[in-house]
Design a protein around this motif. Structure first.
Motif, PDB file in Angstrom:
ATOM      1  N   PRO A 181      -8.268  -7.018  -4.416  1.00 11.69           N
ATOM      2  CA  PRO A 181      -7.537  -7.855  -3.447  1.00 11.69           C
ATOM      3  C   PRO A 181      -7.666  -7.289  -2.034  1.00 11.69           C
ATOM      4  O   PRO A 181      -8.148  -6.167  -1.836  1.00 11.69           O
ATOM      5  CB  PRO A 181      -6.087  -7.779  -3.949  1.00 11.69           C
ATOM      6  CG  PRO A 181      -6.011  -6.481  -4.692  1.00 11.69           C
ATOM      7  CD  PRO A 181      -7.361  -6.297  -5.333  1.00 11.69           C
ATOM      8  N   ILE A 182      -7.243  -8.059  -1.062  1.00 10.14           N
ATOM      9  CA  ILE A 182      -7.260  -7.618   0.330  1.00 10.14           C
ATOM     10  C   ILE A 182      -5.838  -7.273   0.752  1.00 10.14           C
ATOM     11  O   ILE A 182      -4.938  -8.113   0.665  1.00 10.14           O
ATOM     12  CB  ILE A 182      -7.836  -8.702   1.270  1.00 10.14           C
ATOM     13  CG1 ILE A 182      -9.260  -9.049   0.852  1.00 10.14           C
ATOM     14  CG2 ILE A 182      -7.813  -8.231   2.714  1.00 10.14           C
ATOM     15  CD1 ILE A 182      -9.880 -10.153   1.689  1.00 10.14           C
ATOM     16  N   TYR A 183      -5.662  -6.047   1.191  1.00 10.21           N
ATOM     17  CA  TYR A 183      -4.360  -5.586   1.656  1.00 10.21           C
ATOM     18  C   TYR A 183      -4.434  -5.255   3.148  1.00 10.21           C
ATOM     19  O   TYR A 183      -5.466  -4.793   3.644  1.00 10.21           O
ATOM     20  CB  TYR A 183      -3.905  -4.334   0.911  1.00 10.21           C
ATOM     21  CG  TYR A 183      -3.676  -4.505  -0.576  1.00 10.21           C
ATOM     22  CD1 TYR A 183      -3.447  -5.760  -1.139  1.00 10.21           C
ATOM     23  CD2 TYR A 183      -3.689  -3.397  -1.429  1.00 10.21           C
ATOM     24  CE1 TYR A 183      -3.230  -5.910  -2.497  1.00 10.21           C
ATOM     25  CE2 TYR A 183      -3.475  -3.539  -2.788  1.00 10.21           C
ATOM     26  CZ  TYR A 183      -3.257  -4.791  -3.320  1.00 10.21           C
ATOM     27  OH  TYR A 183      -3.043  -4.934  -4.667  1.00 10.21           O
ATOM     28  N   LEU A 184      -3.316  -5.466   3.812  1.00 10.80           N
ATOM     29  CA  LEU A 184      -3.148  -4.935   5.163  1.00 10.80           C
ATOM     30  C   LEU A 184      -1.736  -4.381   5.260  1.00 10.80           C
ATOM     31  O   LEU A 184      -0.860  -4.718   4.457  1.00 10.80           O
ATOM     32  CB  LEU A 184      -3.417  -6.007   6.229  1.00 10.80           C
ATOM     33  CG  LEU A 184      -2.504  -7.239   6.336  1.00 10.80           C
ATOM     34  CD1 LEU A 184      -1.153  -6.927   6.974  1.00 10.80           C
ATOM     35  CD2 LEU A 184      -3.197  -8.311   7.147  1.00 10.80           C
ATOM     36  N   ALA A 185      -1.534  -3.511   6.241  1.00  8.34           N
ATOM     37  CA  ALA A 185      -0.209  -2.921   6.435  1.00  8.34           C
ATOM     38  C   ALA A 185       0.199  -3.075   7.889  1.00  8.34           C
ATOM     39  O   ALA A 185      -0.644  -3.118   8.788  1.00  8.34           O
ATOM     40  CB  ALA A 185      -0.205  -1.447   6.029  1.00  8.34           C
TER      41      ALA A 185
ATOM     42  N   GLY B 200     -11.604  -5.892   1.621  1.00  6.22           N
ATOM     43  CA  GLY B 200     -12.330  -7.119   1.313  1.00  6.22           C
ATOM     44  C   GLY B 200     -13.810  -6.933   1.056  1.00  6.22           C
ATOM     45  O   GLY B 200     -14.481  -7.882   0.632  1.00  6.22           O
ATOM     46  N   THR B 201     -14.348  -5.744   1.312  1.00  8.30           N
ATOM     47  CA  THR B 201     -15.777  -5.535   1.058  1.00  8.30           C
ATOM     48  C   THR B 201     -16.088  -5.548  -0.428  1.00  8.30           C
ATOM     49  O   THR B 201     -17.184  -5.929  -0.831  1.00  8.30           O
ATOM     50  CB  THR B 201     -16.234  -4.208   1.681  1.00  8.30           C
ATOM     51  OG1 THR B 201     -15.405  -3.151   1.194  1.00  8.30           O
ATOM     52  CG2 THR B 201     -16.130  -4.257   3.199  1.00  8.30           C
ATOM     53  N   ASP B 202     -15.120  -5.121  -1.247  1.00 11.66           N
ATOM     54  CA  ASP B 202     -15.271  -5.174  -2.694  1.00 11.66           C
ATOM     55  C   ASP B 202     -14.545  -6.436  -3.177  1.00 11.66           C
ATOM     56  O   ASP B 202     -13.312  -6.496  -3.192  1.00 11.66           O
ATOM     57  CB  ASP B 202     -14.667  -3.928  -3.348  1.00 11.66           C
ATOM     58  CG  ASP B 202     -14.925  -3.872  -4.850  1.00 11.66           C
ATOM     59  OD1 ASP B 202     -15.357  -4.901  -5.429  1.00 11.66           O
ATOM     60  OD2 ASP B 202     -14.677  -2.802  -5.448  1.00 11.66           O
TER      61      ASP B 202
END
Length: 277
Positions: free
Chosen positions: A131-135, A125-127
């Motif tokens: 998109p914002i990914y999580l695993a 999310g800093t860029d």
């Protein structure tokens, strides 16, 4: 009696009456003629070719089109009501199912992506252009729709850009940003107390510890499974791929200590007879 015979021709039906001399009167003959004429008039007149052509030209398809469109509108409203569980008649859903989302279908057609932990970290999310990914447990989800929560400054920002499966169970978001679950069962194990443990026969204590370990491991599994199911079933966060790791990667990782928050929740083992109360 009078015998009535009809003759077919191009014009109106003609009726011939043959008198049976000595038996039929003139009035009876007239009556038979009237009946024959009324029958000929009651027959439907066949339409000619020109009349059929005029009927075809006067037909308009707009009425049928209007009927079809009306049916489709009613059917769409009914289907929307069923899919949304009574939320909307016009497909205006707050959280539409995955199969109604364009991004979900794009992901299905594109196929799953595979990211290394280093590559995954670039989607924290800093860029803002990414998109914002999580695993979690090796599966990657797109949580861009909730950037306020998972982006920088959000309450769950520690989950973004990493597989932080351990932190979902321990509650230590900042310290446990890792999928390594080894030793996590300790948070559900009772603390050893020599004064209490000495009250148990050796064999009974060993059996008790084995049972405690199995129950603790099951609790870790259930706690993690809760969050795995949450993301799998959430219409807001589509599953897009998997984390790509080296073979036997876990053997190269140092074993983590139980974080302070999780360790504080441990309780001492109960004395014999107290564990059932």
């Amino acid at each position: 009696m009078a015998e009535v015979r009809q003759r077919r021709g191009k014009g109106p039906v003609k009726t011939a009456v043959v008198e049976d001399l000595g038996t039929a009167s003139e009035s009876e003959v007239r009556e038979e003629q009237k009946k024959a004429k009324s029958k000929s008039k009651s027959r439907p007149k066949r339409k000619g070719a020109s009349e059929l052509i005029d009927d075809d030209e006067s037909y308009s398809p707009w009425l049928d089109i209007l009927r079809v469109l009306s049916f489709l509108v009613v059917a769409s409203c009914g289907l929307s009501y069923l899919v949304s569980g009574g939320e909307s008649f016009t497909w205006n859903l707050r959280a539409p199912p995955k199969y109604l989302q364009v991004d979900w279908w794009k992901a299905q057609l594109k196929g799953p992506i595979y990211l290394t932990p280093t590559e995954l970290s670039q989607y924290d999310g800093t860029d803002e252009s990414k998109p914002i990914y999580l695993a979690i447990n090796g599966s990657i989800y797109d949580v861009s729709s909730n950037r306020r929560t998972y982006g920088p400054g959000g309450s769950y920002r520690f989950f973004a850009g990493a597989d932080a499966a351990r932190s979902y169970v321990s509650g230590c978001f900042a310290e446990d940003r890792t999928p390594d679950l080894r030793g996590l069962e300790d948070m559900f194990l009772p603390l050893d107390d020599p004064s209490i443990d000495s009250l148990y026969p050796a064999a009974e204590l060993a059996a008790l510890k084995k049972k405690e370990l199995e129950e603790a491991q099951e609790k870790v599994h259930e706690a993690l499974l809760h969050w795995v199911r949450f993301f799998e079933n959430s219409p807001k966060y589509p599953k897009i791929g998997y984390v790509k790791r080296e073979k036997n990667w876990l053997d190269k990782e140092p074993r983590k200590k139980l974080c302070d928050t999780a360790a504080k929740g441990r309780k001492p083992r109960k004395a014999p007879g107290e564990e059932e109360s």
